[in-house]
Structure formats: C-alpha cells, structure tokens
Design a protein around this motif. Structure first.
Motif, PDB file in Angstrom:
ATOM      1  N   ALA A 214     -41.900  21.447  86.974  1.00 24.96           N
ATOM      2  CA  ALA A 214     -40.876  21.858  86.016  1.00 24.96           C
ATOM      3  C   ALA A 214     -40.692  20.799  84.938  1.00 24.96           C
ATOM      4  O   ALA A 214     -40.586  21.108  83.744  1.00 24.96           O
ATOM      5  N   GLN A 215     -40.663  19.530  85.338  1.00 20.92           N
ATOM      6  CA  GLN A 215     -40.491  18.450  84.370  1.00 20.92           C
ATOM      7  C   GLN A 215     -41.673  18.370  83.407  1.00 20.92           C
ATOM      8  O   GLN A 215     -41.497  18.173  82.197  1.00 20.92           O
ATOM      9  N   LEU A 216     -42.877  18.539  83.937  1.00 19.62           N
ATOM     10  CA  LEU A 216     -44.065  18.506  83.080  1.00 19.62           C
ATOM     11  C   LEU A 216     -44.081  19.694  82.133  1.00 19.62           C
ATOM     12  O   LEU A 216     -44.416  19.554  80.946  1.00 19.62           O
ATOM     13  N   ALA A 217     -43.704  20.868  82.620  1.00 19.57           N
ATOM     14  CA  ALA A 217     -43.739  22.077  81.791  1.00 19.57           C
ATOM     15  C   ALA A 217     -42.824  21.960  80.577  1.00 19.57           C
ATOM     16  O   ALA A 217     -43.218  22.293  79.453  1.00 19.57           O
ATOM     17  N   VAL A 218     -41.588  21.499  80.779  1.00 24.83           N
ATOM     18  CA  VAL A 218     -40.670  21.415  79.631  1.00 24.83           C
ATOM     19  C   VAL A 218     -41.083  20.295  78.672  1.00 24.83           C
ATOM     20  O   VAL A 218     -40.917  20.412  77.452  1.00 24.83           O
ATOM     21  N   LYS A 219     -41.631  19.218  79.208  1.00 26.76           N
ATOM     22  CA  LYS A 219     -42.103  18.127  78.346  1.00 26.76           C
ATOM     23  C   LYS A 219     -43.232  18.618  77.447  1.00 26.76           C
ATOM     24  O   LYS A 219     -43.222  18.398  76.224  1.00 26.76           O
ATOM     25  N   LEU A 220     -44.208  19.305  78.045  1.00 26.75           N
ATOM     26  CA  LEU A 220     -45.338  19.812  77.265  1.00 26.75           C
ATOM     27  C   LEU A 220     -44.892  20.897  76.292  1.00 26.75           C
ATOM     28  O   LEU A 220     -45.387  20.965  75.154  1.00 26.75           O
ATOM     29  N   ALA A 221     -43.964  21.749  76.719  1.00 35.26           N
ATOM     30  CA  ALA A 221     -43.478  22.810  75.828  1.00 35.26           C
ATOM     31  C   ALA A 221     -42.790  22.220  74.614  1.00 35.26           C
ATOM     32  O   ALA A 221     -43.013  22.651  73.473  1.00 35.26           O
ATOM     33  N   ALA A 222     -41.924  21.224  74.826  1.00 37.71           N
ATOM     34  CA  ALA A 222     -41.232  20.598  73.703  1.00 37.71           C
ATOM     35  C   ALA A 222     -42.242  20.008  72.722  1.00 37.71           C
ATOM     36  O   ALA A 222     -42.105  20.149  71.501  1.00 37.71           O
ATOM     37  N   GLU A 223     -43.284  19.389  73.233  1.00 40.28           N
ATOM     38  CA  GLU A 223     -44.293  18.763  72.377  1.00 40.28           C
ATOM     39  C   GLU A 223     -45.133  19.794  71.631  1.00 40.28           C
ATOM     40  O   GLU A 223     -45.273  19.749  70.401  1.00 40.28           O
ATOM     41  N   HIS A 224     -45.715  20.723  72.372  1.00 37.31           N
ATOM     42  CA  HIS A 224     -46.690  21.643  71.772  1.00 37.31           C
ATOM     43  C   HIS A 224     -46.038  22.706  70.892  1.00 37.31           C
ATOM     44  O   HIS A 224     -46.566  23.037  69.820  1.00 37.31           O
ATOM     45  N   PHE A 225     -44.905  23.259  71.319  1.00 37.82           N
ATOM     46  CA  PHE A 225     -44.242  24.261  70.489  1.00 37.82           C
ATOM     47  C   PHE A 225     -43.698  23.620  69.211  1.00 37.82           C
ATOM     48  O   PHE A 225     -43.760  24.224  68.137  1.00 37.82           O
ATOM     49  N   ALA A 226     -43.184  22.398  69.312  1.00 29.63           N
ATOM     50  CA  ALA A 226     -42.689  21.715  68.115  1.00 29.63           C
ATOM     51  C   ALA A 226     -43.835  21.409  67.160  1.00 29.63           C
ATOM     52  O   ALA A 226     -43.690  21.529  65.934  1.00 29.63           O
ATOM     53  N   ARG A 227     -44.985  21.016  67.693  1.00 27.24           N
ATOM     54  CA  ARG A 227     -46.128  20.718  66.836  1.00 27.24           C
ATOM     55  C   ARG A 227     -46.612  21.971  66.126  1.00 27.24           C
ATOM     56  O   ARG A 227     -46.843  21.963  64.909  1.00 27.24           O
ATOM     57  N   ARG A 228     -46.746  23.057  66.865  1.00 28.88           N
ATOM     58  CA  ARG A 228     -47.207  24.320  66.259  1.00 28.88           C
ATOM     59  C   ARG A 228     -46.206  24.828  65.227  1.00 28.88           C
ATOM     60  O   ARG A 228     -46.576  25.203  64.115  1.00 28.88           O
ATOM     61  N   ALA A 229     -44.935  24.850  65.589  1.00 32.09           N
ATOM     62  CA  ALA A 229     -43.923  25.394  64.679  1.00 32.09           C
ATOM     63  C   ALA A 229     -43.691  24.464  63.499  1.00 32.09           C
ATOM     64  O   ALA A 229     -43.470  24.915  62.366  1.00 32.09           O
ATOM     65  N   GLY A 230     -43.749  23.158  63.738  1.00 33.57           N
ATOM     66  CA  GLY A 230     -43.534  22.206  62.667  1.00 33.57           C
ATOM     67  C   GLY A 230     -44.614  22.266  61.608  1.00 33.57           C
ATOM     68  O   GLY A 230     -44.361  22.005  60.425  1.00 33.57           O
ATOM     69  N   ALA A 231     -45.830  22.626  62.022  1.00 35.58           N
ATOM     70  CA  ALA A 231     -46.938  22.713  61.069  1.00 35.58           C
ATOM     71  C   ALA A 231     -46.982  24.047  60.344  1.00 35.58           C
ATOM     72  O   ALA A 231     -47.660  24.185  59.322  1.00 35.58           O
ATOM     73  N   ALA A 232     -46.249  25.043  60.871  1.00 35.93           N
ATOM     74  CA  ALA A 232     -46.318  26.408  60.315  1.00 35.93           C
ATOM     75  C   ALA A 232     -45.104  26.681  59.432  1.00 35.93           C
ATOM     76  O   ALA A 232     -44.295  27.567  59.712  1.00 35.93           O
TER      77      ALA A 232
END
Length: 273
Positions: A65-83
């Motif tokens: 659970a801890q890994l999932a939210v950490k990766l989600a915060a990173e990857h979704f922010a990167r994708r959305a921040g670039a779009a």
C-alpha cells in the motif's frame, strides 16, 4: 502516510490538502500495523491524491500500500504535469491509464516474484485546471463536493469500479491478473467542484448510504463535517490536523461501524483561488 511532495514551482495549486491513515481496532488489538496508506503530490498546476488498502491476507500488504501511493503520486503527477494542454474527455482517460501502466510496471519491477505478497487496491484523483480525473483499482471510493441546491452544499459519489465478476464481490488488486480490465476511469468537468475526498472501504459504512435496492450515495452530514473542518482551518498546522483526524478515525462511533483500517484524504479549494 508518505510525506507530501513539495511544489516544484512558486505557485502551488489552489487546493488545501490533508489526509491520514490509521490502524483499525482489529489491528490495534492484534498489534499489527496499518495496512492502508495515502499520499499526495503537487506541481505548479495539478494535484494528485492517492489512497491504497493492502490485502489483509497478504504478508507484505502494508509495504504494498505504501509503495502504491508513493508511485501513484510520482507517476500521475509527472504525466499530468507534462500534459498542460489536456482537455476533458478521452485524453484524460488515456492519461490515467498510461499513468497506471507506469505505476504497475514499477510496482511489479520492485516486488518481483513476490508481487502477490504486496497486493493492494489503489484509488487516485488528479485535480487539474478544468477537470478532475479519477482512477480506481479495487474498492476505494471518491466523494466530491460541487454546487448547491436550495442553499445546501451538494455531495456526489463518483462511479466505482465493477466487481471482478457478476457472481463475486472479490476485490481487485494492483497485482491482479488483467488488472487493466477491471480498472475504472472517470473525468469530471465542473467549475463548481470545490472539494474531493478519497477513502478506503474502512469508512464506507460511515461515508456512504446504502438504501435497500437503491444506489449508494454520500452521507451528506458526515461529508459536510469532514470538508468543513479543512475549509475552516486557520493555518497549516499539520500536528493539529493529524491529531483531530486521527481521533475521528479511531472514535468509538466509527469503530462500531467498521473495525478495519481507515484512510481519509481530502482536498478543498483555497478561498479566492
């Protein structure tokens, strides 16, 4: 809870964000750790919120659970921040699916052959100018506050992912086979949206009404109180916020409804933004 990611630009998104995961009564009694987790990240124009509920039957689900939210915060922010030019519609759904692919790939890469030991659900919300994107794997849920009717704030439960089969209520996990098939995405474009709340199923009985034969809907009095406490926060005093929310989540009232771990991650629009 994973520490929030610092804004990457001087101007932060117009959202005040706060959340917490606490162990349920059952885990406290057994001396077990909380298997829920939550995290968020912000960039100059988007905010990402994520919650996860580790599978209680798996030996390393707390870490999952801890890994999932950490990766989600990173990857979704990167994708959305670039779009920055993404508009409401299919492009948002594609962005959410691509970000989940990034999360799943890294999650499985890190956990390797023992991935099933880290099984966890994942619910993510992306708050961007002009739209909200929502992705769910498993039984987490999202309530938004948008608009008024007769002077009363209105609360809406976003559509949830379907069960793994019509004959089973088995939860889907990030490590489940063919997880993309059971992943639900949603795009909301509503200028009146000024609050969003993510939770795991430990708060379902308190947060959602379940009328016999009818569709689920938010418990408006509970949702209003949860949002209002963040609306009226005088300053960003994290210790005070954490203490108040932890007391609520561990209260006898909520424990009587559900003894599972509980997570509440909420964001409200900053006045004037």
């Amino acid at each position: 809870m994973t520490a929030p990611t610092a804004p990457t630009a001087p101007t932060a998104p117009p959202w005040r964000i706060h959340g917490l995961s606490v162990e349920g009564y059952r885990h406290r009694r057994q001396g077990l750790p909380c298997q829920d987790a939550c995290a968020y990240a912000t960039t100059s124009h988007v905010a990402v919120l994520a919650v996860a509920d580790g599978a209680g039957s798996r030996p390393r689900s707390e870490e999952g659970a801890q890994l999932a939210v950490k990766l989600a915060a990173e990857h979704f922010a990167r994708r959305a921040g670039a779009a920055v030019e993404v508009r409401p519609g299919e492009a948002v759904h594609e962005l959410l699916r691509d970000a989940l692919h990034d999360v799943s790939k890294e999650f499985l890469g890190r956990t390797g052959a023992d991935a099933q030991d880290f099984a966890t659900t994942l619910t993510v919300v992306v708050l961007a100018p002009g739209w909200l994107g929502h992705l769910s794997v498993g039984d987490g849920f999202v309530v938004v506050r948008a608009g008024t009717e007769n002077g009363e704030r209105q609360f809406h439960l976003l559509p949830q992912a379907a069960a793994a089969s019509e004959y089973s209520n088995e939860t889907v996990f990030l490590t489940s086979p063919d997880v993309a098939r059971w992943t639900h995405t949603e795009c909301v474009a509503d200028d009146g949206l000024d609050g969003v709340l993510l939770s795991t199923d430990g708060l379902a009985q308190a947060m959602l009404n379940r009328p016999a034969g009818g569709a689920q809907s938010p418990n408006t009095s509970f949702a209003d109180a949860v949002f209002r406490s963040l609306d009226t926060a005088a300053e960003d005093d994290r210790n005070t916020h954490d203490g108040s929310l932890a007391a609520l989540l561990r209260s006898d009232r909520l424990t009587a409804l559900n003894a599972d771990d509980k997570t509440l991650l909420r964001a409200v629009r900053t006045p004037g933004r």
